[in-house]
Design a protein around this motif. Sequence first.
Motif, PDB file in Angstrom:
ATOM      1  N   VAL B 205       0.833  -1.205   0.000  1.00 21.19           N
ATOM      2  CA  VAL B 205       0.000   0.000   0.000  1.00 21.19           C
ATOM      3  C   VAL B 205       0.875   1.265   0.000  1.00 21.19           C
ATOM      4  CG1 VAL B 205      -1.684   1.348   1.293  1.00 21.19           C
ATOM      5  CG2 VAL B 205      -1.946  -1.129   1.139  1.00 21.19           C
ATOM      6  N   PHE B 206       1.918   1.265   0.815  1.00 24.83           N
ATOM      7  CA  PHE B 206       2.750   2.471   0.940  1.00 24.83           C
ATOM      8  C   PHE B 206       3.804   2.592  -0.168  1.00 24.83           C
ATOM      9  CE2 PHE B 206       1.854   5.025   4.752  1.00 24.83           C
ATOM     10  CZ  PHE B 206       0.786   4.290   5.242  1.00 24.83           C
ATOM     11  N   TYR B 207       3.799   1.630  -1.085  1.00 26.68           N
ATOM     12  CA  TYR B 207       4.720   1.695  -2.222  1.00 26.68           C
ATOM     13  C   TYR B 207       4.583   3.025  -2.979  1.00 26.68           C
ATOM     14  CZ  TYR B 207       7.169   0.095  -6.473  1.00 26.68           C
ATOM     15  OH  TYR B 207       8.039  -0.029  -7.530  1.00 26.68           O
ATOM     16  N   ILE B 208       3.373   3.541  -3.070  1.00 28.27           N
ATOM     17  CA  ILE B 208       3.176   4.791  -3.847  1.00 28.27           C
ATOM     18  C   ILE B 208       3.954   5.974  -3.241  1.00 28.27           C
ATOM     19  CG2 ILE B 208       0.816   4.053  -4.478  1.00 28.27           C
ATOM     20  CD1 ILE B 208      -0.018   6.737  -2.892  1.00 28.27           C
ATOM     21  N   PHE B 209       4.159   5.973  -1.921  1.00 26.40           N
ATOM     22  CA  PHE B 209       4.848   7.107  -1.291  1.00 26.40           C
ATOM     23  C   PHE B 209       6.353   7.020  -1.510  1.00 26.40           C
ATOM     24  CE2 PHE B 209       0.960   6.323   1.150  1.00 26.40           C
ATOM     25  CZ  PHE B 209       0.305   7.506   0.875  1.00 26.40           C
ATOM     26  N   MET B 210       6.818   5.828  -1.854  1.00 23.31           N
ATOM     27  CA  MET B 210       8.233   5.641  -2.174  1.00 23.31           C
ATOM     28  C   MET B 210       8.454   5.827  -3.666  1.00 23.31           C
ATOM     29  SD  MET B 210       9.920   2.634  -3.540  1.00 23.31           S
ATOM     30  CE  MET B 210       9.614   1.076  -2.696  1.00 23.31           C
ATOM     31  N   ASN B 219      -0.358   3.047 -11.777  1.00 23.62           N
ATOM     32  CA  ASN B 219      -1.422   4.044 -11.640  1.00 23.62           C
ATOM     33  C   ASN B 219      -0.988   5.158 -10.684  1.00 23.62           C
ATOM     34  OD1 ASN B 219      -3.233   2.551 -13.249  1.00 23.62           O
ATOM     35  ND2 ASN B 219      -3.722   1.233 -11.481  1.00 23.62           N
ATOM     36  N   ALA B 220      -1.253   6.414 -11.070  1.00 22.12           N
ATOM     37  CA  ALA B 220      -0.862   7.550 -10.235  1.00 22.12           C
ATOM     38  C   ALA B 220      -1.957   7.866  -9.219  1.00 22.12           C
ATOM     39  CB  ALA B 220      -0.591   8.772 -11.095  1.00 22.12           C
ATOM     40  N   PHE B 221      -1.590   7.910  -7.959  1.00 16.94           N
ATOM     41  CA  PHE B 221      -2.538   8.268  -6.899  1.00 16.94           C
ATOM     42  C   PHE B 221      -2.319   9.695  -6.411  1.00 16.94           C
ATOM     43  CE2 PHE B 221      -2.895   3.782  -7.146  1.00 16.94           C
ATOM     44  CZ  PHE B 221      -4.148   3.458  -6.670  1.00 16.94           C
ATOM     45  N   LEU B 222      -1.102  10.149  -6.482  1.00 14.76           N
ATOM     46  CA  LEU B 222      -0.746  11.532  -6.112  1.00 14.76           C
ATOM     47  C   LEU B 222       0.328  11.975  -7.091  1.00 14.76           C
ATOM     48  CD1 LEU B 222      -0.266  11.204  -2.219  1.00 14.76           C
ATOM     49  CD2 LEU B 222      -2.171  12.348  -3.361  1.00 14.76           C
ATOM     50  N   ASN B 223       0.446  13.296  -7.318  1.00 10.54           N
ATOM     51  CA  ASN B 223       1.560  13.741  -8.149  1.00 10.54           C
ATOM     52  C   ASN B 223       2.818  13.897  -7.285  1.00 10.54           C
ATOM     53  OD1 ASN B 223       1.800  16.385  -7.053  1.00 10.54           O
ATOM     54  ND2 ASN B 223       0.060  17.045  -8.318  1.00 10.54           N
ATOM     55  N   ILE B 224       3.922  14.160  -7.928  1.00 11.42           N
ATOM     56  CA  ILE B 224       5.210  14.112  -7.231  1.00 11.42           C
ATOM     57  C   ILE B 224       5.316  15.166  -6.134  1.00 11.42           C
ATOM     58  CG2 ILE B 224       6.375  15.562  -8.936  1.00 11.42           C
ATOM     59  CD1 ILE B 224       8.838  13.765  -8.535  1.00 11.42           C
ATOM     60  N   ASN B 225       4.714  16.333  -6.389  1.00 16.07           N
ATOM     61  CA  ASN B 225       4.736  17.374  -5.358  1.00 16.07           C
ATOM     62  C   ASN B 225       3.887  17.000  -4.154  1.00 16.07           C
ATOM     63  OD1 ASN B 225       6.448  19.557  -5.857  1.00 16.07           O
ATOM     64  ND2 ASN B 225       5.204  20.103  -7.640  1.00 16.07           N
TER      65      ASN B 225
END
Lengths: 304, 304, 304, 304
Positions: B205-210, B219-225
């Motif tokens: 689940v936390f892979y996206i924050f890394m 799939n993009a859940f948040l942009n880089i900023n």
Amino acid sequence: MNNFQNILEHIARDIELVKDRGTVASYIPELAHVDKNKFGMHLIDAQGNHYGTGDSEEGFSIQSISKVLSLSQAFAIMGDKLWERVDVEPSGDPFNHLSLLELEHGIPRNPLINAGALVIADVLISHLENPKADFLAYVRKMANDENINYDMDVAASESKTGYTNYAAANLLKSYGNIKNDVDDVLDFYFHQCSLKMSCRQLTEVFYIFMNRGKCRRGNAFLNINQVKRVNAIMLTCGFYDEAGEFAFEVGLPGKSGVGGGIVALLPNQFCIATWSPGLNVKGNSKLGMIALEQFTTQTGLSIF
Amino acid sequence: MNNFQNILEHIARDIELVKDRGTVASYIPELAHVDKNKFGMHLIDAQGNHYGTGDSEEGFSIQSISKVLSLSQAFAIMGDKLWERVDVEPSGDPFNHLSLLELEHGIPRNPLINAGALVIADVLISHLENPKADFLAYVRKMANDENINYDMDVAASESKTGYTNYAAANLLKSYGNIKNDVDDVLDFYFHQCSLKMSCRQLTEVFYIFMNRGKCRRGNAFLNINQVKRVNAIMLTCGFYDEAGEFAFEVGLPGKSGVGGGIVALLPNQFCIATWSPGLNVKGNSKLGMIALEQFTTQTGLSIF
Amino acid sequence: MNNFQNILEHIARDIELVKDRGTVASYIPELAHVDKNKFGMHLIDAQGNHYGTGDSEEGFSIQSISKVLSLSQAFAIMGDKLWERVDVEPSGDPFNHLSLLELEHGIPRNPLINAGALVIADVLISHLENPKADFLAYVRKMANDENINYDMDVAASESKTGYTNYAAANLLKSYGNIKNDVDDVLDFYFHQCSLKMSCRQLTEVFYIFMNRGKCRRGNAFLNINQVKRVNAIMLTCGFYDEAGEFAFEVGLPGKSGVGGGIVALLPNQFCIATWSPGLNVKGNSKLGMIALEQFTTQTGLSIF
Amino acid sequence: MNNFQNILEHIARDIELVKDRGTVASYIPELAHVDKNKFGMHLIDAQGNHYGTGDSEEGFSIQSISKVLSLSQAFAIMGDKLWERVDVEPSGDPFNHLSLLELEHGIPRNPLINAGALVIADVLISHLENPKADFLAYVRKMANDENINYDMDVAASESKTGYTNYAAANLLKSYGNIKNDVDDVLDFYFHQCSLKMSCRQLTEVFYIFMNRGKCRRGNAFLNINQVKRVNAIMLTCGFYDEAGEFAFEVGLPGKSGVGGGIVALLPNQFCIATWSPGLNVKGNSKLGMIALEQFTTQTGLSIF
């Protein structure tokens, strides 16, 4: 990377257009005379290349930025025993600095608030033979620069009007967390804060925090575990009650001073300093915060 | 890197020898039954390789770790308008959570303390058609794992005894910073906190924050900023009044929960999760903190 | 003493000229409709003679004044064991009522702040068979007046919007200092505060505090030591964070309510009540404070 | 009334049996030497009759009791303009005295906490030609007793170790609420607190607060409205964070000192002083509190 030079100049041009440049600190009378229109920005990369723009080679009063340097010297001397006298938590507190001290029985929240820096000053006085001279020598050696000096007028100015610091030091003394004479601690502290440097010099001094504890000539000032910890403290505590905001917007460990300076760094990559004397309501350089936010946003370089 | 596997196993063996495993949280009756001897640790690297040891595939109540996930969904929906309702500063406060709310007129210090997470819950209820189902779907999609579920017994248990949260929600309502019915907000919040996952699932689940906002399927859940900002909040606010200590000892953005879980990450490199139900006095997993400190010290991998 | 009648009328005439009559409380919607121009003042002396002026026989919502009555009933039931659950110190706190509760682990500072009155309500619910009916009967008996009643519209209005009280009650419950169901305690409390009385009726009810615990028909409600203590609490805690000011300006034990009523008394001599719906910034009746200050200054009658 | 003499002696006999006599203050080194077994009690009635028992004629350090006397002199000089620099509300605060100052921007809560007394000292320094001599003369005149003196050893002792007071004075100075030199203010304050009197002398000095502002020879020191206000401040603020308790148990305006003295009074009737050096946890004389509670309970004489 001429790229860095381009980015600095680009940001400097944008910054010129900002109308509200904040308010120059007036509580230290000697600082109130500084020209509000000054703006400098300087970067040193891991290889030692320099990039600068604006007033990046003009000296100014680094004030609270000096707290990282005294912390560094005290940490090198005392090791982890230092943390018996000061904590490492953000104060999170917009207004009542002394109340926290009372609540926590004289153990300051962290070494970058005034109370914490006074305890660090006390530690240095206990361990250095000639505290003011030895601390200055330490800083000069970090930067390999004998031109770094105290500004005696600024030190004298703060000594005359720094009632809040007198209050904090006496309160610490009442809890037994200052061992030396209160006046000696304050004298050291006012000198430490009066250190005068340019943005360029700041990046040289702070190079060790980006370079795992070693200065550009390879001398070790802190070990790698200690540097990690000092950087962590800068990130969580370096900007008063705006530490969260700086981490959020800029995303680099750093430290600000009421003289309008900010220094920040990305481990193994670069160290960057800005100077603009106008402050925002939280006491951090208004344009400096903006410039650094733009820098990490445009380059995509941050610890996060 | 079999290296990661070796390090995890080495740390797990050391951890086995620690005698004081802390105290299992008892204020949520349903959590009090958990076996104190459980210990799991799991890591996923940027390439998606998994490394695990101990009880790393056994589910537990993630509790406050879920606050990062609801924050993420609300941030994606609201963008920077979210920050009008919640601040991003560490609370720095060991005891009087509600007093800060009063002092700051109903704007919680950050979205990872309970009051802030209640405001986030309120935002989600306002924007999601079927809040509980939609949030669960969002989390499952992040992890690409349909087996993630609420633990209804835990949610019911907290609903019966969560008086402090009832107090916080009503106080927020009195300041107008909860728009929906207080009971609906709390019902959502208790379900959100009851999410049950294993260490392995947490790293997925936390892979996206890394990974700059993208899950393993791209799939993009948040942009880089936005990811930078959520990571900054985790670092400065993720461990209650021990946030400074975690940054200082471990040096990674992360989040803990009273179920004994901790998840942390190094951008672009890895995401790591630990589980050990015994808590230290600050409410963070005792062995999890030790294990993560050893991990970043032994590998030299941290954001600082 | 026609003297009292003259003084009341003289003060009422002066009061008419005051331009700024304060602000009618709006946080309880039902109270916001009250006519700001109302002003009443009533005095009963030790012999039972009545003196009144203006709207002294018109009923209004006594609100927090009722806290003295519930305290009285709980004190009579529990004796000094009551003080295990609530303290007798002024809160001295302009803003963060709940923070004190957190700091002091759920023991309210005194029975006249909201949190304290909620604990008292909880005590009465535990000891009375039909709490709302029995409390009303108790008050009616003190005044020998069956016309005293709850105002159901006001109680319902506060029940819908009293989020701060919901917050306080839940926080007390989290500390174990509320034994009954939170909703039952709040229902009792909102009814208690909705009691409707005129200035004249207030002086009849509070006659016992001026008369060593006995009502005009000679029935004892409290013993002499208990009355002394309740009067002391009124003096030090009866006016929120303006208690010092009221003692300083007026010099009588008393209690105010957000409905604009104030009742005060001089032991063995008189009991006096005022009503003017406009409040000052501290939440006390603006004209009532002025009228009572004039009364004790002109008569020279105060406890000091 | 030989009755008074009997009651005093009766109470003194009971007091002798109390085993736990509290703890002698040690933070002022010079006070730590006092014999814990001392006990004195003295009363003067409105007619000037004296009643005493035990060590009632032995001098001791009156410490904070002196704050009422400096307040009285400053109030006589400045009138109501005094209240622009200090408030009249109880501080209600067990621990963080300086935090309140910060919160309230340098206006102390009341003139009987240390910060407030320092402001009063500053006022006197601004208005008196020879502050220490003139204040001493003022006190001697109140009592018609030229034998009252400062205890220079106690003043010197506090001057060496009174760091908390140095902190408070500097904090006040930082807010501009001290006009004179901080060291001058503290020197005056430490002398004022070192006044040495017996219980008998205390009742003579405080006779004016029981006698509408006039001393026994009929000289007016305050007018009747001012006396009412000073008595109100004693009642709400005279016992640190135990003011509510003293009002509740004893029911008289009064003031305590860490030297173990307490003085209290019933307007128009009597003034009473006790001395027992052992303090309770709140810093008030343990036996003194008990003796005075017994006195008002047995006589039924209190303001309530």
